[in-house]
Design a protein around this motif. Structure first.
Motif, PDB file in Angstrom:
ATOM      1  N   LYS A  28       0.847  -1.196   0.000  1.00 21.20           N
ATOM      2  CA  LYS A  28       0.000   0.000   0.000  1.00 21.20           C
ATOM      3  C   LYS A  28       0.876   1.237   0.000  1.00 21.20           C
ATOM      4  CE  LYS A  28      -3.986  -1.909   2.363  1.00 21.20           C
ATOM      5  NZ  LYS A  28      -4.821  -1.895   3.523  1.00 21.20           N
ATOM      6  N   PRO A  29       0.480   2.283  -0.662  1.00 26.69           N
ATOM      7  CA  PRO A  29      -0.775   2.541  -1.364  1.00 26.69           C
ATOM      8  C   PRO A  29      -0.748   2.138  -2.839  1.00 26.69           C
ATOM      9  CG  PRO A  29       0.480   4.553  -1.294  1.00 26.69           C
ATOM     10  CD  PRO A  29       1.298   3.493  -0.573  1.00 26.69           C
ATOM     11  N   LEU A  30       0.324   1.446  -3.273  1.00 27.01           N
ATOM     12  CA  LEU A  30       0.399   1.042  -4.675  1.00 27.01           C
ATOM     13  C   LEU A  30      -0.701   0.045  -5.021  1.00 27.01           C
ATOM     14  CD1 LEU A  30       4.249   0.545  -5.034  1.00 27.01           C
ATOM     15  CD2 LEU A  30       2.884   2.457  -5.893  1.00 27.01           C
ATOM     16  N   ARG A  31      -1.106   0.055  -6.283  1.00 24.01           N
ATOM     17  CA  ARG A  31      -2.055  -0.914  -6.839  1.00 24.01           C
ATOM     18  C   ARG A  31      -1.307  -1.682  -7.915  1.00 24.01           C
ATOM     19  NH1 ARG A  31      -6.533  -1.918  -4.440  1.00 24.01           N
ATOM     20  NH2 ARG A  31      -7.549  -2.252  -6.410  1.00 24.01           N
ATOM     21  N   HIS A  32      -1.673  -2.948  -8.117  1.00 17.83           N
ATOM     22  CA  HIS A  32      -0.895  -3.800  -9.005  1.00 17.83           C
ATOM     23  C   HIS A  32      -1.750  -4.514 -10.041  1.00 17.83           C
ATOM     24  CE1 HIS A  32       1.474  -3.242  -5.375  1.00 17.83           C
ATOM     25  NE2 HIS A  32       2.524  -3.383  -6.155  1.00 17.83           N
ATOM     26  N   ALA A  33      -1.163  -4.661 -11.210  1.00 18.78           N
ATOM     27  CA  ALA A  33      -1.718  -5.505 -12.260  1.00 18.78           C
ATOM     28  C   ALA A  33      -0.683  -6.588 -12.524  1.00 18.78           C
ATOM     29  CB  ALA A  33      -1.965  -4.699 -13.530  1.00 18.78           C
ATOM     30  N   VAL A  34      -1.144  -7.799 -12.767  1.00 19.31           N
ATOM     31  CA  VAL A  34      -0.234  -8.908 -13.037  1.00 19.31           C
ATOM     32  C   VAL A  34      -0.230  -9.179 -14.530  1.00 19.31           C
ATOM     33  CG1 VAL A  34       0.208 -11.359 -12.648  1.00 19.31           C
ATOM     34  CG2 VAL A  34      -0.551  -9.904 -10.758  1.00 19.31           C
ATOM     35  N   ARG A  62       0.944   0.916  -9.912  1.00 20.39           N
ATOM     36  CA  ARG A  62       0.278   2.196 -10.187  1.00 20.39           C
ATOM     37  C   ARG A  62      -0.017   2.875  -8.859  1.00 20.39           C
ATOM     38  NH1 ARG A  62      -1.456   2.689 -15.354  1.00 20.39           N
ATOM     39  NH2 ARG A  62      -1.544   0.790 -16.588  1.00 20.39           N
ATOM     40  N   THR A  63      -0.160   4.186  -8.929  1.00 19.59           N
ATOM     41  CA  THR A  63      -0.599   4.918  -7.752  1.00 19.59           C
ATOM     42  C   THR A  63      -2.089   4.645  -7.563  1.00 19.59           C
ATOM     43  OG1 THR A  63      -1.225   6.889  -8.996  1.00 19.59           O
ATOM     44  CG2 THR A  63       1.070   6.781  -8.179  1.00 19.59           C
ATOM     45  N   ALA A  64      -2.624   5.083  -6.438  1.00 18.52           N
ATOM     46  CA  ALA A  64      -4.063   4.922  -6.189  1.00 18.52           C
ATOM     47  C   ALA A  64      -4.887   5.651  -7.245  1.00 18.52           C
ATOM     48  CB  ALA A  64      -4.411   5.435  -4.792  1.00 18.52           C
ATOM     49  N   GLU A  65      -4.297   6.686  -7.864  1.00 17.25           N
ATOM     50  CA  GLU A  65      -4.988   7.448  -8.905  1.00 17.25           C
ATOM     51  C   GLU A  65      -4.844   6.805 -10.276  1.00 17.25           C
ATOM     52  OE1 GLU A  65      -2.675   8.878  -6.757  1.00 17.25           O
ATOM     53  OE2 GLU A  65      -4.285   9.462  -5.392  1.00 17.25           O
ATOM     54  N   GLY A  66      -4.074   5.727 -10.385  1.00 16.83           N
ATOM     55  CA  GLY A  66      -3.928   5.007 -11.648  1.00 16.83           C
ATOM     56  C   GLY A  66      -2.706   5.374 -12.464  1.00 16.83           C
ATOM     57  N   GLU A  67      -1.840   6.243 -11.940  1.00 20.80           N
ATOM     58  CA  GLU A  67      -0.635   6.626 -12.668  1.00 20.80           C
ATOM     59  C   GLU A  67       0.422   5.530 -12.547  1.00 20.80           C
ATOM     60  OE1 GLU A  67       2.841   9.996 -12.328  1.00 20.80           O
ATOM     61  OE2 GLU A  67       0.801  10.542 -11.729  1.00 20.80           O
ATOM     62  N   ARG A  68       0.992   5.126 -13.681  1.00 21.34           N
ATOM     63  CA  ARG A  68       2.013   4.071 -13.676  1.00 21.34           C
ATOM     64  C   ARG A  68       3.264   4.517 -12.932  1.00 21.34           C
ATOM     65  NH1 ARG A  68       3.659   0.087 -13.994  1.00 21.34           N
ATOM     66  NH2 ARG A  68       4.784  -0.298 -15.893  1.00 21.34           N
ATOM     67  N   VAL A  69       3.855   3.582 -12.195  1.00 20.07           N
ATOM     68  CA  VAL A  69       5.104   3.812 -11.461  1.00 20.07           C
ATOM     69  C   VAL A  69       6.060   2.674 -11.842  1.00 20.07           C
ATOM     70  CG1 VAL A  69       6.138   4.268  -9.206  1.00 20.07           C
ATOM     71  CG2 VAL A  69       3.700   4.712  -9.552  1.00 20.07           C
ATOM     72  N   PRO A  70       6.654   2.739 -13.042  1.00 14.47           N
ATOM     73  CA  PRO A  70       7.511   1.635 -13.508  1.00 14.47           C
ATOM     74  C   PRO A  70       8.663   1.302 -12.565  1.00 14.47           C
ATOM     75  CG  PRO A  70       7.029   3.149 -15.306  1.00 14.47           C
ATOM     76  CD  PRO A  70       6.516   3.791 -14.044  1.00 14.47           C
ATOM     77  N   ALA A  71       9.171   2.267 -11.825  1.00 16.50           N
ATOM     78  CA  ALA A  71      10.287   2.006 -10.903  1.00 16.50           C
ATOM     79  C   ALA A  71       9.894   1.034  -9.798  1.00 16.50           C
ATOM     80  CB  ALA A  71      10.790   3.312 -10.294  1.00 16.50           C
ATOM     81  N   GLU A  72       8.599   0.851  -9.568  1.00 15.46           N
ATOM     82  CA  GLU A  72       8.122  -0.067  -8.532  1.00 15.46           C
ATOM     83  C   GLU A  72       7.638  -1.410  -9.090  1.00 15.46           C
ATOM     84  OE1 GLU A  72       8.473   0.226  -5.319  1.00 15.46           O
ATOM     85  OE2 GLU A  72       9.382   2.208  -5.527  1.00 15.46           O
ATOM     86  N   ASP A  73       7.760  -1.618 -10.409  1.00 21.99           N
ATOM     87  CA  ASP A  73       7.368  -2.894 -11.002  1.00 21.99           C
ATOM     88  C   ASP A  73       8.251  -4.011 -10.463  1.00 21.99           C
ATOM     89  OD1 ASP A  73       5.575  -1.451 -12.508  1.00 21.99           O
ATOM     90  OD2 ASP A  73       6.559  -1.830 -14.430  1.00 21.99           O
TER      91      ASP A  73
END
Length: 142
Positions: A28-34, A62-73
């Motif tokens: 949290k607070p990141l959201r994930h897609a697999v 992604r952030t909670a707002e849906g913005e991608r955060v590639p550094a956290e992939d």
């Protein structure tokens, strides 16, 4: 653990949802897609091995707002060694960070040398994710 009798597509969908939900909880607070590898290729390999859990997944953050955060992939590898289920977690775009191997206990390793290293400052959530996934996928293993 997905049923070995389930069609590979539904097993991968269930596994994807399980992994994404665990990552959302632990990071949290990141959201994930697999993101799965080619499903046909994964299905063939699973059928050949008789095991639907030996695979590699990418967790896109992604952030909670849906913005991608590639550094956290993250890259998640799930595999068996004998009867034990093991996981590795590594940042996809941060080669300077160690990777986590989780079997019966966590081990942080330098990705280039394979030598043990200390847990990085942001490693706690990854250890929690690895423990949670291992427990969800193989509840019979502590």
């Amino acid at each position: 653990m997905p049923s070995p009798e389930a069609p590979i597509g539904s097993a991968n969908t269930d596994l994807s949802r399980l992994v994404a939900a665990a990552a959302d909880l632990c990071r949290k607070p990141l959201r994930h897609a697999v993101v799965l590898p080619d499903l046909a290729d994964a299905g063939e390999k699973a059928a050949e091995a008789g095991d639907s859990l030996d695979l590699c997944l990418r967790l896109e953050a992604r952030t909670a707002e849906g913005e991608r955060v590639p550094a956290e992939d993250l890259e998640l590898e799930i595999y068996r060694s004998g009867d034990a289920l093991n996981l590795t977690l590594a940042w996809c775009h941060r080669d300077d960070q160690p990777l986590l191997w989780q079997g019966s206990h966590p081990v942080w390793m330098d990705g280039a040398t394979g030598l043990r290293s200390s847990c990085p400052p942001q490693g706690g959530p990854l250890e929690a994710l690895a423990r949670r996934l291992r427990a969800l996928l193989r509840p019979d293993q502590g």
